[in-house]
Design a protein around this motif. Structure first.
Motif, short mmCIF file in Angstrom:
data_model
loop_
_atom_site.label_atom_id
_atom_site.label_comp_id
_atom_site.label_asym_id
_atom_site.label_seq_id
_atom_site.Cartn_x
_atom_site.Cartn_y
_atom_site.Cartn_z
N GLU A 111 4.17 2.57 3.95
CA GLU A 111 3.22 3.48 4.62
C GLU A 111 2.00 3.73 3.75
O GLU A 111 0.87 3.75 4.25
CB GLU A 111 3.90 4.82 4.93
N LEU A 112 2.23 3.94 2.44
CA LEU A 112 1.10 4.14 1.53
C LEU A 112 0.15 2.95 1.58
O LEU A 112 -1.06 3.12 1.74
CB LEU A 112 1.60 4.34 0.09
N ALA A 113 0.70 1.75 1.45
CA ALA A 113 -0.12 0.54 1.43
C ALA A 113 -0.88 0.39 2.75
O ALA A 113 -2.08 0.08 2.75
CB ALA A 113 0.76 -0.67 1.17
N GLU A 114 -0.19 0.62 3.84
CA GLU A 114 -0.79 0.48 5.17
C GLU A 114 -1.96 1.44 5.36
O GLU A 114 -2.94 1.11 6.03
CB GLU A 114 0.28 0.76 6.21
N LYS A 115 -1.89 2.62 4.75
CA LYS A 115 -2.92 3.64 4.94
C LYS A 115 -3.92 3.71 3.80
O LYS A 115 -4.75 4.62 3.74
CB LYS A 115 -2.25 5.00 5.15
N GLY A 116 -3.83 2.78 2.85
CA GLY A 116 -4.78 2.75 1.75
C GLY A 116 -4.58 3.88 0.75
O GLY A 116 -5.52 4.29 0.08
N LEU A 117 -3.36 4.37 0.64
CA LEU A 117 -3.03 5.43 -0.30
C LEU A 117 -2.17 4.86 -1.41
O LEU A 117 -1.68 3.74 -1.31
CB LEU A 117 -2.25 6.55 0.42
N ASP A 118 -1.99 5.63 -2.49
CA ASP A 118 -1.05 5.18 -3.52
C ASP A 118 -0.35 6.36 -4.16
O ASP A 118 -0.64 7.51 -3.86
CB ASP A 118 -1.72 4.27 -4.56
#
Length: 125
Positions: A111-118
């Motif tokens: 989910e992080l990767a998909e939303k550009g978060l880390d």
């Protein structure tokens, strides 16, 4: 296992609040990371009021649990060092997080990767 059968025998903070060990009367023991507990907080702030409102929270790799407060005989409220403390973690929810920890955390990373978060930069979507 019925919810009525899920009862903790011990809840202990370890590793300077970075890990919560939950032991159940059934003999199950789960070590839950503070990061996982924080990003999967059962609070409305994180979960929303519908599945579509659920937020993915980034930047919590180094979060720690500062307090564990009993709520009646059914849950604990965890206070985190980022000042989040509104989720009530019921015994069945803690067990659910323990049983599915590896798969759920992997899904969170996706989910992080998909939303550009880390995990290191604060943010949510």
């Amino acid at each position: 296992m019925a919810d009525a059968d899920i009862w903790p025998s011990e809840i202990r903070l370890l590793e300077a609040g970075r890990l919560l060990r939950v032991s159940f009367e059934s003999g199950e023991v789960y070590d839950l990371s503070a990061e996982h507990l924080r990003v999967r907080s059962p609070s409305a702030e994180v979960q929303g009021h519908t599945p579509q409102e659920r937020k993915t929270v980034g930047g919590k790799r180094n979060v720690a649990i500062l307090s564990v407060e009993p709520v009646g005989s059914y849950a604990v409220r965890l206070g985190f060092d980022d000042l989040h403390d509104t989720g009530l973690y019921t015994w069945p929810y803690l067990r659910e997080l323990g049983v599915g920890a590896e798969a759920d955390f992997s899904a969170y990373l996706g989910e992080l990767a998909e939303k550009g978060l880390d995990r290191d930069r604060p943010g949510e979507r």
